[in-house]
Design a protein around this motif. Structure first.
Motif, PDB file in Angstrom:
ATOM      1  N   THR A 153       6.766  20.681  35.431  1.00 45.37           N
ATOM      2  CA  THR A 153       6.555  21.674  34.386  1.00 45.37           C
ATOM      3  C   THR A 153       6.217  23.048  34.948  1.00 45.37           C
ATOM      4  OG1 THR A 153       5.277  22.185  32.405  1.00 45.37           O
ATOM      5  CG2 THR A 153       4.130  21.073  34.167  1.00 45.37           C
ATOM      6  N   GLU A 154       6.689  24.077  34.248  1.00 45.31           N
ATOM      7  CA  GLU A 154       6.402  25.447  34.682  1.00 45.31           C
ATOM      8  C   GLU A 154       5.457  26.165  33.724  1.00 45.31           C
ATOM      9  OE1 GLU A 154       8.027  28.603  33.370  1.00 45.31           O
ATOM     10  OE2 GLU A 154       8.612  27.554  31.560  1.00 45.31           O
ATOM     11  N   ASN A 155       5.023  25.494  32.659  1.00 49.62           N
ATOM     12  CA  ASN A 155       4.064  26.129  31.754  1.00 49.62           C
ATOM     13  C   ASN A 155       3.110  25.095  31.184  1.00 49.62           C
ATOM     14  OD1 ASN A 155       5.051  25.182  28.978  1.00 49.62           O
ATOM     15  ND2 ASN A 155       6.922  26.046  29.830  1.00 49.62           N
ATOM     16  N   THR A 156       1.998  25.559  30.700  1.00 48.94           N
ATOM     17  CA  THR A 156       0.933  24.660  30.250  1.00 48.94           C
ATOM     18  C   THR A 156       1.287  23.946  28.948  1.00 48.94           C
ATOM     19  OG1 THR A 156      -0.154  26.567  29.192  1.00 48.94           O
ATOM     20  CG2 THR A 156      -0.897  25.949  31.387  1.00 48.94           C
ATOM     21  N   LEU A 157       2.128  24.549  28.115  1.00 45.14           N
ATOM     22  CA  LEU A 157       2.532  23.882  26.879  1.00 45.14           C
ATOM     23  C   LEU A 157       3.370  22.651  27.200  1.00 45.14           C
ATOM     24  CD1 LEU A 157       2.230  24.252  23.824  1.00 45.14           C
ATOM     25  CD2 LEU A 157       4.403  25.455  23.838  1.00 45.14           C
ATOM     26  N   GLN A 158       4.282  22.796  28.128  1.00 41.03           N
ATOM     27  CA  GLN A 158       5.099  21.666  28.573  1.00 41.03           C
ATOM     28  C   GLN A 158       4.242  20.643  29.316  1.00 41.03           C
ATOM     29  OE1 GLN A 158       8.533  23.132  30.635  1.00 41.03           O
ATOM     30  NE2 GLN A 158       9.239  21.109  31.233  1.00 41.03           N
ATOM     31  N   LEU A 159       3.212  21.124  29.997  1.00 32.72           N
ATOM     32  CA  LEU A 159       2.287  20.222  30.685  1.00 32.72           C
ATOM     33  C   LEU A 159       1.603  19.277  29.703  1.00 32.72           C
ATOM     34  CD1 LEU A 159      -0.071  21.086  33.581  1.00 32.72           C
ATOM     35  CD2 LEU A 159      -1.091  20.127  31.525  1.00 32.72           C
ATOM     36  N   ILE A 160       1.235  19.798  28.537  1.00 33.61           N
ATOM     37  CA  ILE A 160       0.599  18.955  27.516  1.00 33.61           C
ATOM     38  C   ILE A 160       1.546  17.836  27.088  1.00 33.61           C
ATOM     39  CG2 ILE A 160      -0.291  18.913  25.154  1.00 33.61           C
ATOM     40  CD1 ILE A 160      -1.270  21.753  25.554  1.00 33.61           C
TER      41      ILE A 160
END
Length: 728
Positions: free
Chosen positions: A177-184
């Motif tokens: 993942t490259e962003n925290t939203l996708q990390l969630i």
């Protein structure tokens, strides 16, 4: 592959769909699809790793803006990151020193737009990502192969392989993942898949309870995850981009107070997902799932997700918790408490899988402590080495269970297995030695680097963490010696005596041999070249650090935060002390179990010893606190109190309001409606009737009368005109 790494999780996701769609109609029940898919992904992960190594050896030029490049009137050359020394600090490695920047390879597409802001999804590949891709696909591949024998004939064989594929896909997406939203999203998918696999045999209540416990405990930590990421989003000016958030934290664009809040919230998520005290209680119960799942969870997927998140957002934790400027912080404390108390709990377990589960809790504590003391590379390196020997140990436990009538009770049903299962014994012993930090094996190098970091990094080092880390290493050596004794030595007991155990088949033994071999050699990927090891050639030393540790403005390295960040040197003193302490603990366990030495029956003779053993046996009463006190209170007295409040207070208020409304309505009807309104209406009716009667009498039908009316009206009208005229 650096720009097409998204194919790796995509292949596993497609494998999940295909296995569910057609798996039951295939000769191997869908296992062949899962194995083929993860094998392809492993090859692609290796290609990604090779691509990153080539990128590291030949970094691309990096163009900086004039503002970024200028410092005290000078500019950094393209492809270079200036050190603090270049800005006038005298503490750096030398004024004007520069380091090559190796930016990650990112690829993203716009997912949605909201108020002019674009939210993207994509991948970010750097050394940490490439390492995790290799680890996850390798362990998953071996688990897939192992499972084809271990769960053969299972009532939900196809379902099992489908969720193995989805589990692997979720973890792969998470690390890319490259962003925290996708990390969630990746974080939650990993939790969902673990719930399904832990409760694979859901017909048995303990299994479904374990799955629910894992799911619910992780939801507690997920509240912290959401709050922490929301805090970072607004603190960073409305961005989910991980690299941007880290870089803003490094440059001071996000206040230390907000970083502290975000760090503490995210740490709550780490405590639940990565089994840190006091939210670790789900992890041992998760052993209710199939053993290959336990190996995958503990070695390469779910429980290392929290460690990976801290490593990925390390600038946030570094500055939020002031890691480089103190000798104690909450991250280091949580890891230290976990590694020590987790090791103690392993001593009183009779289930071999729970011994290994609490061992995982302890080793995860080592990783979190390492991140807390500033030893980033040591933490990630231990994650890497731990994956090999912990997977070996769990799969070895499954091999023993396979031969002992599916029992994991090493005290009642094992013993003397080395004679019947030589390969399982050899590989398990190698894994146990690596875990215990036996010199030259993988665990020795990574654990020693963590202890060296605790002794050397931070503001004067972290001496408390160093001492407790050595005690944790002692505990590891002791409980693994105990486990080896109960499993492979002594006389066969229970199922081992009754069922004539034999060595497992090649699909079980093969992964064990490979993992044991890796547990021997992977430690050499990060050989130090300092102190007594200064003879190690530069090209062979610290390869793991060189390829995995980020070199970007988004990482708190020497180049971005100055000399506060550093790498611990190899310390022969720490290495000898920790090794001697672990050897002493192993010797004590050997004398206790093999030789029968020591004060046996101590818990019967000593009240203090009995209380201590009971405390460990009841797992520090944390399950009692959660299940009996908190959940029991919610289900019992709190529920009854809420019901009483509902019946007597809320219902009383509602019923009282209804009664009062009824009484007010009756009074209004009697006194206002009947006494006033009706009288006014009846009075107006009578008035209209009287006036009508009066007017009707005036209707005589005589012309003279009407003429008189007209003359009178004209007279009145004339009088009105006269009055108006005189007034004007």
């Amino acid at each position: 592959m650096l720009t097409h790494a998204f194919l790796i999780p995509l292949i596993m996701a497609v494998s999940f769909v295909v296995i569910l769609a057609v798996g039951k109609r295939l000769p191997k029940g869908g296992a062949e699809i899962g194995i083929a898919a993860v094998a392809v992904c492993f090859v692609l992960a290796l290609a990604t790793g090779v691509g990153w190594i080539q990128r590291t050896e030949s970094p691309p030029p990096v163009e900086h803006s004039a503002q970024e490049a200028s410092s005290e009137g000078s500019a950094a050359a393209p492809g270079e990151v200036r050190t603090a020394a270049a800005e006038g600090s005298e503490e750096g490695a030398g004024a004007g020193e520069v380091h090559e920047e190796i930016p990650p390879v990112t690829r993203s597409i716009t997912w949605l737009q909201n108020g002019g802001q674009e939210i993207t999804v994509g991948t970010m590949v750097d050394g940490l990502t490439a390492m995790m891709l290799v680890v996850v696909t390798l362990i998953s591949l071996l688990v897939h192969v192992y499972s084809s024998d271990y769960v053969a004939g299972d009532r939900r064989f196809t379902h099992y392989y489908a969720f193995l594929s989805l589990f692997t896909a979720s973890m792969l997406m998470f690390v890319l993942t490259e962003n925290t939203l996708q990390l969630i999203v990746g974080w939650e998918l990993v939790g969902l898949c673990s719930f399904a696999l832990i409760g694979h045999w859901w017909e048995e209540k303990p299994n479904s309870n374990a799955a629910l416990k894992a799911f619910l405990v992780n939801r507690v930590g997920d509240v912290g995850l959401l709050v922490g990421i929301i805090t970072l989003y607004f603190a960073a000016g409305g961005t989910f981009d991980i690299a941007t958030i880290n870089e803003m934290a490094n440059t001071g664009e996000i206040s230390q107070g907000l970083l502290f809040v975000a760090s503490c919230c995210l740490l709550t998520a780490v405590m639940s997902k990565s089994g840190q005290f006091i939210l670790h209680t789900w992890l041992p119960d998760a052993m209710a799932g199939p053993t290959p799942v336990s190996a995958l969870i503990h070695a390469a997927t779910m429980v290392v997700a929290g460690v990976y998140m801290v490593a990925r957002l390390y600038a946030v934790f570094w500055h939020g918790l002031n890691i480089g400027g103190t000798n104690i912080n909450v991250l280091a404390v949580v890891g230290t408490v976990t590694l020590f108390f987790g090791a103690l709990l392993a001593f009183v377990q009779t289930d071999i899988k729970k011994v290994l589960a609490y061992s995982t809790v302890s080793q995860l504590g080592f990783m979190v402590m390492a991140l807390g003391v500033g030893a980033w590379t040591a933490a990630v390196f231990h994650l890497f080495t731990h994956a090999m020997f912990k997977a070996c140990l769990f799969l070895g436990a499954g091999s023993m269970s396979h031969a002992c009538h599916h029992s994991f009770d090493m005290v009642k049903d094992y013993g003397g297995l080395r004679k019947h299962m030589p390969w399982t014994f050899r590989t398990f012993l190698v894994g146990a030695l690596a875990l215990s930090g036996f010199p030259l094996l993988a665990g020795f190098w990574s654990k020693d680097e963590i202890l060296a970091g605790a002794g050397q990094l931070g503001d004067g080092g972290y001496p408390v963490m160093l001492v407790v880390g050595i005690l944790g290493a002692m505990g590891t050596a002791a409980y693994m010696t105990r486990a080896v004794w109960y499993c492979f030595y002594g006389e066969p007991r229970g199922a081992a005596a009754a069922h004539a155990p034999h060595e497992s088949g090649p699909r079980i033994v093969g992964p064990l041999i490979l993992l044991a071999g890796l547990a021997v050699v992977v430690g050499f990927t990060n050989l130090p070249d300092t102190g007594v090891l200064s003879w190690v050639p530069e090209g062979a030393a610290l390869r793991f650090e060189h390829y995995v540790e980020p070199v970007t403005p988004a990482f708190p390295s020497e180049a971005t935060v100055g000399p506060d960040f550093g790498h611990p040197e190899f310390s022969i003193v720490i290495a000898l002390v920790s090794t001697a302490a672990a050897a002493l603990a192993a010797l004590a366990a050997y004398l206790w179990y093999w030789r029968g030495a020591g004060p046996h029956g101590l818990t019967q003779r000593s009240r203090v010893a009995r209380a201590g053993y009971r405390l460990l046996e009841n797992k520090y009463y944390l399950d009692t606190l959660y299940e009996t006190v908190i959940v029991g209170a919610v289900k019992g007295p709190i529920a009854r109190a809420a019901n009483w409040f509902d019946q007597h207070v809320l219902d009383g208020v509602v019923n009282g309001a209804g009664t009062s409304s009824k009484q007010v309505g009756r009074w209004v009807y009697d006194h206002v409606d009947q006494g006033v309104v009706d009288k006014v209406v009846r009075g107006s009716g009578l008035g209209a009737e009287g006036s009508g009667q009066l007017l009707r009498r005036g209707q005589t039908g005589k012309v003279q009368t009407y003429g008189a009316y007209l003359f009178g009206a004209a007279t009145v009208l004339a009088a009105v005109f006269v009055i108006i005229a005189s007034a004007s």
